[in-house]
Design an enzyme around this catalytic site. Sequence first.
Site, PDB file in Angstrom:
ATOM      1  N   GLN A 103       0.831  -1.205   0.000  1.00  8.23           N
ATOM      2  CA  GLN A 103       0.000   0.000   0.000  1.00  8.23           C
ATOM      3  C   GLN A 103       0.870   1.262   0.000  1.00  8.23           C
ATOM      4  OE1 GLN A 103      -1.724   0.956   3.801  1.00  8.23           O
ATOM      5  NE2 GLN A 103      -3.610   1.715   2.898  1.00  8.23           N
ATOM      6  N   TYR A 161       0.572   4.728   0.561  1.00  3.66           N
ATOM      7  CA  TYR A 161      -0.196   5.876   1.061  1.00  3.66           C
ATOM      8  C   TYR A 161       0.723   6.913   1.701  1.00  3.66           C
ATOM      9  CZ  TYR A 161      -5.017   4.193   0.483  1.00  3.66           C
ATOM     10  OH  TYR A 161      -6.229   3.814  -0.019  1.00  3.66           O
ATOM     11  N   SER A 162       1.304   6.566   2.857  1.00  3.95           N
ATOM     12  CA  SER A 162       2.054   7.550   3.643  1.00  3.95           C
ATOM     13  C   SER A 162       3.275   8.061   2.899  1.00  3.95           C
ATOM     14  CB  SER A 162       2.513   6.912   4.957  1.00  3.95           C
ATOM     15  OG  SER A 162       1.410   6.573   5.744  1.00  3.95           O
ATOM     16  N   GLU A 167     -15.950  -1.681   6.102  1.00  6.69           N
ATOM     17  CA  GLU A 167     -16.167  -2.390   7.365  1.00  6.69           C
ATOM     18  C   GLU A 167     -15.367  -3.685   7.441  1.00  6.69           C
ATOM     19  OE1 GLU A 167     -16.927  -3.710  10.891  1.00  6.69           O
ATOM     20  OE2 GLU A 167     -17.109  -1.675  10.111  1.00  6.69           O
ATOM     21  N   ASN A 207      -4.459   6.225  16.758  1.00  9.60           N
ATOM     22  CA  ASN A 207      -5.614   6.231  17.662  1.00  9.60           C
ATOM     23  C   ASN A 207      -6.070   7.652  17.968  1.00  9.60           C
ATOM     24  OD1 ASN A 207      -5.332   3.509  17.536  1.00  9.60           O
ATOM     25  ND2 ASN A 207      -5.249   3.163  19.750  1.00  9.60           N
ATOM     26  N   GLU A 208      -5.145   8.596  17.895  1.00  3.60           N
ATOM     27  CA  GLU A 208      -5.529   9.985  18.124  1.00  3.60           C
ATOM     28  C   GLU A 208      -6.384  10.508  16.965  1.00  3.60           C
ATOM     29  OE1 GLU A 208      -2.499   8.710  18.687  1.00  3.60           O
ATOM     30  OE2 GLU A 208      -2.637   8.815  20.869  1.00  3.60           O
TER      31      GLU A 208
END
Lengths: 383, 376
Positions: free
Chosen positions: A124, A126-127, A242, A370-371
Amino acid sequence: MNLDFSPEDQAFRAEVRAWMRDNVPQQVGPSIGIPSHKETQFAWERKLGAKGWLAYTWPKEYGGPGWTATQQYIFDTERALAGAPPCGPFGLSMLGPVLMRYGNEAQKQRYLPPIARGEEFWCQGYSEPGAGSDLASLKTRAVREEDHYIVNGQKIWTTQAHWADFIFCLVRTNPDGPKQQGISFLLIDMATPGIEIRPITTIDGHHHLNEVFLTDVRVPVENLVGEEGEGWTIAKYLLTHERTSIAGVADSYYQLGRLHEAVADDPVLSQDPVVTRRLATLEVDLMALEYTNLRTLDRVAKGQPPGSESSGLKIKGTELQQAISEAQMELGGLGALPWLTAAEDVHTVFAGATQRYNFLRASSIYGGTNEIQKNVLAKLLQL
Amino acid sequence: MDFSYSQEQKMLRESADKFANKGYGFERYKSTLELPGHCDSTLWSQMAELGWLGLPLPEEAGGLGGSALDVSQICEPLGSGMVLEPYIASAVLPGRLLSLCEADTDLLGELAGGEAQFAVAWAEPDSREDPACCTTRAQADGDGYVLSGHKQCVLNAPNATTLIVSARTSGGDHDADGISLFAIDPQSAGLALRPYPVMGGGYAADIRIDQLRVGADAMIGSAGNGFAPLDAALDHATAAACAQALGAMNALLERTREYLRMRKQFDKPIGSFQVLQHRLVDMFIEVEQSRSMVMMSSVRVESAEPAVRRRAVSAAKAYLGQASKFVAQQAVQLHGGIGVTEELDVGHYFRQLSAFGSLYGSREYHLRRFAATPSE
């Protein structure tokens, strides 16, 4: 309300459990809970592919088994409880659903079947160094020249890029206007000239991550998924697609079960009420996560969108994975210290615990920190 | 698998919600605190008329034969509406206990009709919340028994017209076997109640029992076999208390959310500050996880397998014991100064949830019990 699986689903579970018992090879066991040895991982995925169970969330028409959401959940649970690692998610749970939704017929025909068979492996893109949580600020450019895009830029934190045959990339096709609108979704063959991979060793001591440099990489325009500029919409679809296994409940039950066994075998730990309490606390937390996950599964199985209860699954799930690995490491004491030892040692819970603990620091960072998850939830709460 | 509620359950919840939140509310809560025993007899009769008191009782005893899940649909709104009337202490717990003991239907009829109020005296100063630990003794004496002992924090005892007391007819202080149950008139000679209000509302009493003589007909169920029904009934009460706590937690979440949206400092709503947003998100996640545990325990408490029932209820109480404190503490913190006053309902929910932590077994007790109960 009924919290038990139907007799049909229980029969299905028995079938999967029996198959797993006979087919999970010992050396595939999750020393740290993620694929870390290419050949054993690929052999395992191809074995599942031959059985038709690799792309277990896919419909039959694309090479999946066509299972219900409940059957998918049961399968993933039995996979985890049998001690097998999860399969690489990039083709199966990320690109697959994207192509089914946004891909054209040729793309579906070309790319989906080999994923389902375990023959082609994806990563992937992405970043980027300057685009982490603020993903939409990505800078990798794709400029169209006749029937090709010329791609220049850099991706980072690319898991298993060194194993991958292909990478799906978010690239900037339009540098003007709102940053979200100039992004496109490209499929790139890793063998294309101009792609360079540099390894990043993570704190668990392994090489899972990479930097991927793209220099004048020529990508045929037919590798564009969806429309030009539609990349951000596709990326959001992928992120919100999902996955009822996002909480990692079964993998955590497996790891907690191993810890229970190791503690029971230890003459001191097994008699220590502080240790007993710690294990009970983890198990109670895991039950709360499990039933929250099942509420989501129930909705998905009924064809409803996941409820707001599902928003915390990634946060709580990763926190718990981390807490269990921390308990494994701490209760292991000196026995947890051997570092990168032979495979047979790593398979004892305490010897592998340190790497697991180190590796799992990434779990609350990848897939949206998580933030960031909490920012998203705060919006849902209309703050 | 199916997590949805039945049509009847939705109706129960709607009616309880109307009762608790539209007709009740903070003002009514405060006026009830002025009443003796913290119980409004008009409301108690209303609960009887609505059929809630008889909900946990079998149909042959004039009840509705409701499940624990049905009861949870009453209890959650009672919690969000701060209803003080002792629904769990005087209806759910004694109702389940009497039913499990197949007690005579007169008692059950009085319970369902609202004429009688009950209290179950099981905890003792040294029992550390374990119902098997019972030092109160009942010595056989002629055709009856003589009871002596000390019961602690018996919820609703000051309002009760009947006390159900656990007392040992055989065995050692910590044995599950040998415990018997007795229905006792609180006016009996040999009983001394020391009543007191409990944090968050409601009345309890410590009870000294000194050479209290009862007839053999006072015994509920059979001699020495009281632990199993007491343990199961307490699990029902605990599951119901968890549902009630969930209602209060959710009310605090909603109030805190509204407050963050409305309260302005530095010229903007304080809910625009990320540190407060994340705190509210943490509260939200704890409420949802607690809701899952309430659903789970309300279903599993009905299990015929005691180990399944115990693990489910203990897991839920242990989880909510911590989650409810977290939510309550954050609600007070995020409200700032007004949160620590008696003027706002937030502080009263805080007290109620603090009390919940210690009622029906603390988190520590339930973690011990959970760990001691094998899973398969």
